[in-house]
Scaffold this active site. Structure first.
Site, short mmCIF file in Angstrom:
data_model
loop_
_atom_site.label_atom_id
_atom_site.label_comp_id
_atom_site.label_asym_id
_atom_site.label_seq_id
_atom_site.Cartn_x
_atom_site.Cartn_y
_atom_site.Cartn_z
CG ASP A 21 -56.16 -2.39 -15.44
OD1 ASP A 21 -55.03 -2.98 -15.15
OD2 ASP A 21 -57.02 -3.13 -15.37
CG HIS A 40 -52.67 -12.40 -16.20
ND1 HIS A 40 -51.99 -11.05 -16.24
CD2 HIS A 40 -54.21 -11.31 -15.58
CE1 HIS A 40 -52.43 -9.62 -15.84
NE2 HIS A 40 -54.04 -10.18 -15.56
CD GLU A 72 -51.24 -7.30 -11.61
OE1 GLU A 72 -51.36 -8.09 -12.34
OE2 GLU A 72 -52.43 -5.98 -11.41
NE ARG A 131 -55.81 -6.14 -20.68
CZ ARG A 131 -56.65 -6.06 -19.68
NH1 ARG A 131 -55.43 -5.66 -19.08
NH2 ARG A 131 -57.10 -5.93 -18.79
CG HIS A 165 -53.05 -10.95 -10.20
ND1 HIS A 165 -53.57 -9.80 -9.93
CD2 HIS A 165 -53.32 -11.01 -12.23
CE1 HIS A 165 -54.75 -9.14 -11.03
NE2 HIS A 165 -54.20 -9.42 -12.30
#
Ligand code: BGC
Length: 377
Positions: free
Chosen positions: A278, A137, A342, A112, A208
């Site tokens: 996350d 992304h 990632e 982000r 990803h």
């Protein structure tokens, strides 16, 4: 010639032919080149190809030119049986619907950018807000939704390139990006990223892939180790606050292996914001080379995945937003049925001067490497 000499001759001719072809009766044959098939067209009519890379031990990676997606990745379990450890779909159409970014190359900026804006050399750039108030992304049509040009380098290696034009998704500069996938005989998927620009810009490339080392069920029993003393806590919109927080005493401490499920439901503000994990971990690094970032073990299949990278950060995402609506390869992608690791620079770095910089200048080359190494226990 009598019968037995004829038989001996036939056997030795066969052995010679196998030796010349590089086969042994025990090991699967290595194809002479990475195989390629056409995999349909994008809605705009651009042809998409699917390449298969195979290593000398029979492991196999399928990569398509749309999004540079790792469509499947088959590696052995403890009994030697090959299983597909990445989430994906059976055909191109599956990848064209609104994305969970399964297996894709993410760019121009992975993760982000707060408020969908950043400034460079005094000029403000306004990006698409495609994730609440934020940019995610690379925007509406990031690198995951572009057709890459492919150049097979060997049966085990594929080079993909993409030119992201000046102003694409409102980013400055013509960015020429190259991503090379190599499937080594040590069961490693090695990903090498490079990029150059003709105008100062920001860049943060990642892959990803959504992994499930068992190839089925949820991932809550997978054991995870992350080589990080700190992580970057986020606000409700998952934008880092800018603080580098110690993982000690929090559910984010994976310095000793823990199962994903052990603490994921704790009433921790950060877990609530992410609806699970996350977050970006600040990797403990000793230099600038390839270093171990994480290790994941699935006790059921015995498969182990180590993540090595040159990057400073790791976004560990536990598939919290998968909700069972997507299906592919005979699987239903339910919540927490896969996880992502990632490797990247930290989210929102263009607005966080204290984070490692993501600016790329003309004349410089962006270069990072990440390796997903598979073995068994
Ligand atoms: C993000 C998640 C997002 C997922 C799929 C991850 O990198 O951090 O918040 O849901 O990608 O878009």
């Amino acid at each position: 010639m009598d019968k037995s000499s004829a038989r001996t001759l036939r056997i030795s001719t066969l052995a010679l032919a196998m030796a010349l072809l590089g086969c042994s009766s025990r090991e699967p044959a290595v194809p002479a080149a990475s195989t390629k098939i056409s995999w349909g067209n994008t809605p705009e009519g651009q042809p998409v190809e699917l390449y298969t890379l195979t290593n000398a031990k029979g492991s196999e990676a399928r990569i398509m030119t749309y999004g540079g997606v790792v469509v499947s990745l088959k590696v052995p379990d403890r009994s030697g049986a090959l299983g597909d450890v990445v989430a994906g779909f059976d055909n191109l159409e599956g990848y064209l619907t609104p994305p969970p970014y399964f297996g894709a190359i993410i760019g121009r900026y992975g993760n982000r950018i707060g408020g969908g804006r950043f400034s460079l050399r005094g000029k403000e750039y306004m990006l698409a807000k495609n994730n609440g108030a934020n940019h995610l992304h690379g925007g509406m049509r990031g690198f995951d939704k572009r057709v890459w040009s492919a150049k097979p380098l060997s049966p085990q290696s594929l080079e993909l390139s993409y030119l992201s034009k000046d102003g694409e998704e409102a980013y400055p500069g013509n960015l020429s990006a190259t991503v090379t996938y190599t499937l080594t005989d040590a069961h490693e998927l090695r990903i090498e990223y490079s990029a150059t620009t003709d105008k100062e810009t920001v860049v943060n490339l990642t892959n990803h892939s959504y992994f499930n080392l068992a190839g089925e069920g949820d991932i809550l029993g997978h054991q995870v180790m992350i080589q990080a003393d700190r992580f970057t806590p986020v606000d409700k919109g998952l934008i880092p606050t800018g603080v580098l927080k110690s993982v000690a005493g929090t559910p984010f401490d994976f310095r000793m292996a823990k199962t994903i499920g052990e603490r994921i439901e704790q009433k921790d503000e950060q877990l609530i914001f992410g609806q699970g994990y996350d977050h970006n971990w600040v990797l403990n690094r000793t230099g600038s080379g390839l270093e171990t970032a994480a290790k994941v073990t699935d006790p059921k299949s015995g498969r182990v995945m180590e993540v090595l990278t040159t990057e400073p950060g790791l976004q560990f995402y536990t598939g919290n937003f998968l909700d069972g609506t997507l299906q592919g390869k005979g699987r239903v992608y339910t919540r927490r049925s896969a996880f992502c690791m990632e490797t990247q620079h930290f989210p929102d770095s263009p607005n966080k001067p204290a984070f490692p910089p993501t600016v790329l200048k003309p004349g410089d080359t962006y270069r990072t490497t990440t390796v997903y190494r598979f073995s068994t226990i």
